[in-house]
Design a protein around this motif. Structure first.
Motif, PDB file in Angstrom:
ATOM      1  N   LEU A 131       0.675  -1.316   0.129  1.00  0.00           N
ATOM      2  CA  LEU A 131      -0.482  -0.468   0.560  1.00  0.00           C
ATOM      3  C   LEU A 131       0.990   0.858   0.265  1.00  0.00           C
ATOM      4  O   LEU A 131       1.942   1.356   1.139  1.00  0.00           O
ATOM      5  CB  LEU A 131      -0.679   0.001   1.495  1.00  0.00           C
ATOM      6  CG  LEU A 131      -2.284   1.049   1.029  1.00  0.00           C
ATOM      7  CD1 LEU A 131      -2.810   1.022  -0.057  1.00  0.00           C
ATOM      8  CD2 LEU A 131      -2.753   0.657   2.979  1.00  0.00           C
ATOM      9  N   PHE A 132       1.216   1.575  -1.255  1.00  0.00           N
ATOM     10  CA  PHE A 132       1.829   2.876  -1.108  1.00  0.00           C
ATOM     11  C   PHE A 132       1.019   4.174  -1.065  1.00  0.00           C
ATOM     12  O   PHE A 132       0.663   5.182  -1.043  1.00  0.00           O
ATOM     13  CB  PHE A 132       2.741   2.897  -2.636  1.00  0.00           C
ATOM     14  CG  PHE A 132       4.232   3.380  -2.767  1.00  0.00           C
ATOM     15  CD1 PHE A 132       5.254   2.874  -2.712  1.00  0.00           C
ATOM     16  CD2 PHE A 132       3.941   4.936  -2.993  1.00  0.00           C
ATOM     17  CE1 PHE A 132       5.833   3.461  -2.474  1.00  0.00           C
ATOM     18  CE2 PHE A 132       5.613   5.767  -3.497  1.00  0.00           C
ATOM     19  CZ  PHE A 132       6.606   4.687  -2.933  1.00  0.00           C
ATOM     20  N   ASN A 133       1.461   4.969   0.258  1.00  0.00           N
ATOM     21  CA  ASN A 133       0.759   6.361   0.962  1.00  0.00           C
ATOM     22  C   ASN A 133       1.891   7.843   0.194  1.00  0.00           C
ATOM     23  O   ASN A 133       2.782   7.357  -0.159  1.00  0.00           O
ATOM     24  CB  ASN A 133       0.769   6.014   1.987  1.00  0.00           C
ATOM     25  CG  ASN A 133       0.048   5.090   2.067  1.00  0.00           C
ATOM     26  OD1 ASN A 133      -1.472   5.209   2.324  1.00  0.00           O
ATOM     27  ND2 ASN A 133       0.356   4.025   3.457  1.00  0.00           N
ATOM     28  N   THR A 188      10.009   5.466  -1.130  1.00  0.00           N
ATOM     29  CA  THR A 188      10.760   3.560  -1.586  1.00  0.00           C
ATOM     30  C   THR A 188      10.452   3.274  -0.417  1.00  0.00           C
ATOM     31  O   THR A 188      10.502   3.058   0.529  1.00  0.00           O
ATOM     32  CB  THR A 188      11.931   3.671  -1.452  1.00  0.00           C
ATOM     33  OG1 THR A 188      12.686   4.718  -2.131  1.00  0.00           O
ATOM     34  CG2 THR A 188      13.156   2.729  -1.783  1.00  0.00           C
ATOM     35  N   TYR A 189       9.209   1.703  -1.126  1.00  0.00           N
ATOM     36  CA  TYR A 189       8.871   0.885   0.303  1.00  0.00           C
ATOM     37  C   TYR A 189       9.374  -0.374  -0.375  1.00  0.00           C
ATOM     38  O   TYR A 189       8.699  -0.352  -1.805  1.00  0.00           O
ATOM     39  CB  TYR A 189       7.698   1.575   0.008  1.00  0.00           C
ATOM     40  CG  TYR A 189       6.377   0.670   1.136  1.00  0.00           C
ATOM     41  CD1 TYR A 189       7.013   0.340   1.823  1.00  0.00           C
ATOM     42  CD2 TYR A 189       4.992   0.406   0.648  1.00  0.00           C
ATOM     43  CE1 TYR A 189       6.345  -0.733   2.936  1.00  0.00           C
ATOM     44  CE2 TYR A 189       5.182  -0.613   1.983  1.00  0.00           C
ATOM     45  CZ  TYR A 189       5.349  -1.122   3.032  1.00  0.00           C
ATOM     46  OH  TYR A 189       4.415  -1.427   3.706  1.00  0.00           O
ATOM     47  N   SER A 190       9.938  -1.109   0.099  1.00  0.00           N
ATOM     48  CA  SER A 190       9.822  -2.993   0.075  1.00  0.00           C
ATOM     49  C   SER A 190       9.543  -3.511   1.358  1.00  0.00           C
ATOM     50  O   SER A 190       9.184  -3.354   2.496  1.00  0.00           O
ATOM     51  CB  SER A 190      11.248  -2.865  -0.758  1.00  0.00           C
ATOM     52  OG  SER A 190      12.389  -2.099   0.310  1.00  0.00           O
ATOM     53  N   LYS A 191       8.830  -5.038   0.586  1.00  0.00           N
ATOM     54  CA  LYS A 191       8.834  -5.878   1.691  1.00  0.00           C
ATOM     55  C   LYS A 191       9.372  -7.096   1.179  1.00  0.00           C
ATOM     56  O   LYS A 191       9.370  -7.517  -0.174  1.00  0.00           O
ATOM     57  CB  LYS A 191       7.254  -6.130   1.856  1.00  0.00           C
ATOM     58  CG  LYS A 191       6.754  -6.520   2.872  1.00  0.00           C
ATOM     59  CD  LYS A 191       5.417  -6.538   2.832  1.00  0.00           C
ATOM     60  CE  LYS A 191       4.292  -7.213   2.242  1.00  0.00           C
ATOM     61  NZ  LYS A 191       2.922  -6.263   2.685  1.00  0.00           N
ATOM     62  N   MET A 192      10.204  -7.614   2.325  1.00  0.00           N
ATOM     63  CA  MET A 192      10.713  -9.282   1.895  1.00  0.00           C
ATOM     64  C   MET A 192       9.583 -10.243   1.889  1.00  0.00           C
ATOM     65  O   MET A 192       8.813 -10.652   2.830  1.00  0.00           O
ATOM     66  CB  MET A 192      12.028  -9.717   2.558  1.00  0.00           C
ATOM     67  CG  MET A 192      12.763 -10.354   2.569  1.00  0.00           C
ATOM     68  SD  MET A 192      13.624 -10.451   0.925  1.00  0.00           S
ATOM     69  CE  MET A 192      14.482  -8.730   1.304  1.00  0.00           C
ATOM     70  N   ILE A 193       9.277 -10.980   1.266  1.00  0.00           N
ATOM     71  CA  ILE A 193       8.388 -12.373   1.036  1.00  0.00           C
ATOM     72  C   ILE A 193       9.487 -13.929   0.407  1.00  0.00           C
ATOM     73  O   ILE A 193      10.498 -13.671   0.384  1.00  0.00           O
ATOM     74  CB  ILE A 193       7.487 -12.121  -0.052  1.00  0.00           C
ATOM     75  CG1 ILE A 193       7.810 -12.004  -1.347  1.00  0.00           C
ATOM     76  CG2 ILE A 193       6.236 -10.731   0.273  1.00  0.00           C
ATOM     77  CD1 ILE A 193       6.538 -12.213  -2.764  1.00  0.00           C
ATOM     78  N   GLY A 203       8.291  -0.480  -4.390  1.00  0.00           N
ATOM     79  CA  GLY A 203       7.637   0.911  -5.081  1.00  0.00           C
ATOM     80  C   GLY A 203       8.490   1.946  -4.673  1.00  0.00           C
ATOM     81  O   GLY A 203       9.351   1.852  -4.241  1.00  0.00           O
ATOM     82  N   LEU A 204       8.520   2.641  -5.449  1.00  0.00           N
ATOM     83  CA  LEU A 204       9.682   3.809  -6.282  1.00  0.00           C
ATOM     84  C   LEU A 204       8.577   5.022  -6.688  1.00  0.00           C
ATOM     85  O   LEU A 204       8.146   5.103  -7.300  1.00  0.00           O
ATOM     86  CB  LEU A 204      10.573   3.902  -7.384  1.00  0.00           C
ATOM     87  CG  LEU A 204      11.691   2.510  -6.458  1.00  0.00           C
ATOM     88  CD1 LEU A 204      13.357   1.933  -7.888  1.00  0.00           C
ATOM     89  CD2 LEU A 204      12.539   2.726  -5.390  1.00  0.00           C
ATOM     90  N   LYS A 205       9.099   5.939  -6.449  1.00  0.00           N
ATOM     91  CA  LYS A 205       8.051   7.602  -5.895  1.00  0.00           C
ATOM     92  C   LYS A 205       9.049   8.057  -6.931  1.00  0.00           C
ATOM     93  O   LYS A 205      10.284   8.357  -6.271  1.00  0.00           O
ATOM     94  CB  LYS A 205       7.777   8.133  -4.822  1.00  0.00           C
ATOM     95  CG  LYS A 205       6.697   9.202  -5.263  1.00  0.00           C
ATOM     96  CD  LYS A 205       5.981   9.530  -4.203  1.00  0.00           C
ATOM     97  CE  LYS A 205       5.023  11.036  -4.482  1.00  0.00           C
ATOM     98  NZ  LYS A 205       4.261  11.625  -3.676  1.00  0.00           N
ATOM     99  N   ILE A 265      -3.751   8.524  -4.702  1.00  0.00           N
ATOM    100  CA  ILE A 265      -2.837   8.437  -3.234  1.00  0.00           C
ATOM    101  C   ILE A 265      -4.357   7.496  -2.516  1.00  0.00           C
ATOM    102  O   ILE A 265      -5.438   8.129  -2.166  1.00  0.00           O
ATOM    103  CB  ILE A 265      -2.664   8.867  -3.012  1.00  0.00           C
ATOM    104  CG1 ILE A 265      -0.474   9.256  -3.512  1.00  0.00           C
ATOM    105  CG2 ILE A 265      -1.881   8.968  -1.706  1.00  0.00           C
ATOM    106  CD1 ILE A 265      -0.033   8.504  -3.544  1.00  0.00           C
ATOM    107  N   PRO A 266      -3.976   6.411  -1.887  1.00  0.00           N
ATOM    108  CA  PRO A 266      -2.777   5.741  -2.399  1.00  0.00           C
ATOM    109  C   PRO A 266      -2.738   4.712  -3.448  1.00  0.00           C
ATOM    110  O   PRO A 266      -3.728   5.198  -3.748  1.00  0.00           O
ATOM    111  CB  PRO A 266      -3.082   4.337  -0.767  1.00  0.00           C
ATOM    112  CG  PRO A 266      -4.786   4.512  -0.379  1.00  0.00           C
ATOM    113  CD  PRO A 266      -5.062   5.905  -0.554  1.00  0.00           C
TER     114      PRO A 266
END
Length: 506
Positions: free
Chosen positions: A385-387, A392-397, A408-410, A493-494
């Motif tokens: 969920l990019f707010n 820059t927002y990342s998550k490990m799976i 995700g990059l803005k 947004i978001p």
């Protein structure tokens, strides 16, 4: 015999007046044929079409006449043409405004022609009296009293007054607390312009506290645009927003079922979606609770049922099976999450055994998900969920020993990009956590079928961006370790970003 009598009544004619002109004896064709033809010509009505569809003989054309000639014209006299008796009040109305409502127009024309031998003459006099070209010759129109009975509980006096005010002023503000009643009033009045305004207002004001009532109103009044908007809004917000509030309790089961089946449904993970659904069930069964309980409270509640029978096999759970059949339990792969599935005794043993067997097979075969074919209905899903505050927002799976970072990059105020990248287990920020709780695959390459989808709400409409369904072999070094990049331009947004993938057979 009955058919012949009906047919004879329909075709029966009689001679009218000294000119011996033919005349129909039944409504709505109570005028002679010559005068009917002349009146239709004056109103630009197709004569043959009018004879085929008598129910719509006058209303639409007279509505058009008044709307075109009086749409922006001020009311010159305070004297009302019509008194509407409704909801215990008497409402004073004027002809040009009244004819925007098909219901009021029908009631008025019925009152106008009732008890007269020549209803078409009355209609002709009405049109002649109201013609803008003959204002000097205008004579007082007959003052009518009409009555309308309303049984819809949504219609309040304030809402009905607002609806009538919209006959006169096109941009009357519709308050959120009144919009349901105004929509109901607009439907009863058959005032299409106001119906659309209400729908537009409701679509822009969707939130956890309104979604239930707005959806049910859309179903009740058959407003497909509204029900579709409710479904799309909940597809995005069920897990991240509604699932965190007590309003989750109010979501109707049929709406929930549609949303769960949708390939556009956003969730952070399959287990997070399961937790939301378990909370929904908990709130259905515990009406007195007015605050969101902890996850542990929900788990304890389901564990409290006797262990001889799982929840979905009980009478209380049978009707909920279709909802939980929509979940992708095979996408729950963490050991501790799988332990929760067994602990709560919610699912049939056969369901859990199938999940366990599929996981065992995948681990034995380098991650291959042999049983999964369709990306839209079976893929494992993760979400970002990019707010507004994110640059820059990342998550490990992690799935079956393979590690991916979804990112995700803005780039600027409206430009974004999203991708997934395979990470070597030795490059993880906290590798000791991985070793303790997860398997590790040493395979150098992993074939992945995936899709990246991003959605954002702009001016009440959803923008959707997506990659194609891509088959790619992910290695451990660049460039093979990185997926296709989804680049988008949006002011919304978001941004709800979904990563869906399957590990096809090697």
């Amino acid at each position: 015999t009955i058919m012949s009598n009906t047919r004879r009544a329909r075709l029966e004619r009689r001679i009218a007046g000294s000119t011996n002109r033919w005349r129909f004896p039944k409504q709505p064709f109570t005028g002679d044929l010559l005068s009917l033809s002349q009146m239709f010509k004056a109103l630009s009505i197709d004569f043959e079409e009018a004879l085929r569809n008598p129910d719509r003989l006058h209303i639409s054309q007279i509505q058009k006449f008044f709307c075109e000639n009086f749409k922006n014209k001020d009311i010159q006299s305070a004297e009302a043409d019509v008194i509407l008796e409704c909801l215990g009040f008497k409402w004073e109305l004027h002809q040009p405004q009244l004819f925007q409502s098909e219901t009021l127009a029908k009631l008025y024309l019925k009152a106008l022609t009732q008890g007269t031998t020549y209803p078409l003459r009355e209609l002709e006099e009405l049109l002649r009296a109201q013609s803008p070209k003959k204002t000097k010759e205008k004579s007082p129109a007959k003052r009518m009293i009409i009555s309308l009975k309303i049984n819809d509980p949504l219609v309040t006096k304030v809402a009905f007054a607002t609806a009538l005010k919209n006959l006169y002023v096109s941009e009357v503000e519709i308050n959120l607390e009144d919009v349901l009643g105004v929509l109901a009033s607009a439907h009863i009045l058959q005032f299409s312009g106001l119906v659309q305004r209400c729908v537009d207002v409701m679509i822009t004001r969707l939130m956890p506290s309104t979604i239930k009532n707005f959806y049910e109103a859309g179903c009740k009044y058959k407003e497909e645009q509204l029900t579709t908007a409710c479904e799309k809004w909940l597809e995005m917000n069920l897990v991240p927003l509604v699932g965190m509030q007590i309003h989750l309790r109010k979501i109707p089961q049929d709406l929930l079922h549609k949303v769960l089946k949708s390939p556009r449904l956003f969730t952070f993970s399959e287990f997070r979606l399961l937790k939301t659904m378990l909370l929904w069930v908990f709130l259905q069964l515990n009406y007195k609770i007015q605050a969101i309980p902890t996850h542990e409270t929900v788990m304890t509640f389901f564990k409290s049922f006797p262990e001889n029978c799982c929840f979905l096999d009980r009478d209380i759970g049978q009707s909920l099976r279709p909802l939980f059949l929509c979940l992708r339990l095979h996408g729950i792969t963490k050991g501790k999450d799988l332990e929760v599935l067994r602990y709560i005794n919610f699912f049939p043993e056969s369901w859990l055994n199938r999940v366990t067997a599929n996981h065992y097979h995948a681990l034995e075969n380098g991650g291959d998900m042999d049983q999964l074919k369709d990306l839209n209905t079976q893929a494992v899903r993760f979400g970002l969920l990019f707010n507004q505050e994110n640059t820059t927002y990342s998550k490990m799976i992690a799935v079956y020993g393979f590690f991916f970072k979804i990112t995700g990059l803005k780039h600027d105020t409206t430009s974004y990009s999203f991708y997934m990248q395979r990470i070597k287990h030795t490059d993880l920020e906290s590798p000791f956590v991985v070793y303790e709780h997860k398997p590790v695959s040493l395979r150098a390459a992993r074939m992945v079928k995936y899709e990246i989808r991003a959605q954002a709400l702009v001016d009440g409409k959803w923008q959707e961006f997506r990659t194609n369904q891509i088959m790619q072999k992910f290695g451990l070094t660049k460039p093979s370790c990185k997926s296709h990049i989804l680049k988008i331009q949006t002011v919304g947004i978001p941004i709800y970003v979904s990563f869906a993938f399957i590990f096809p057979p090697s």
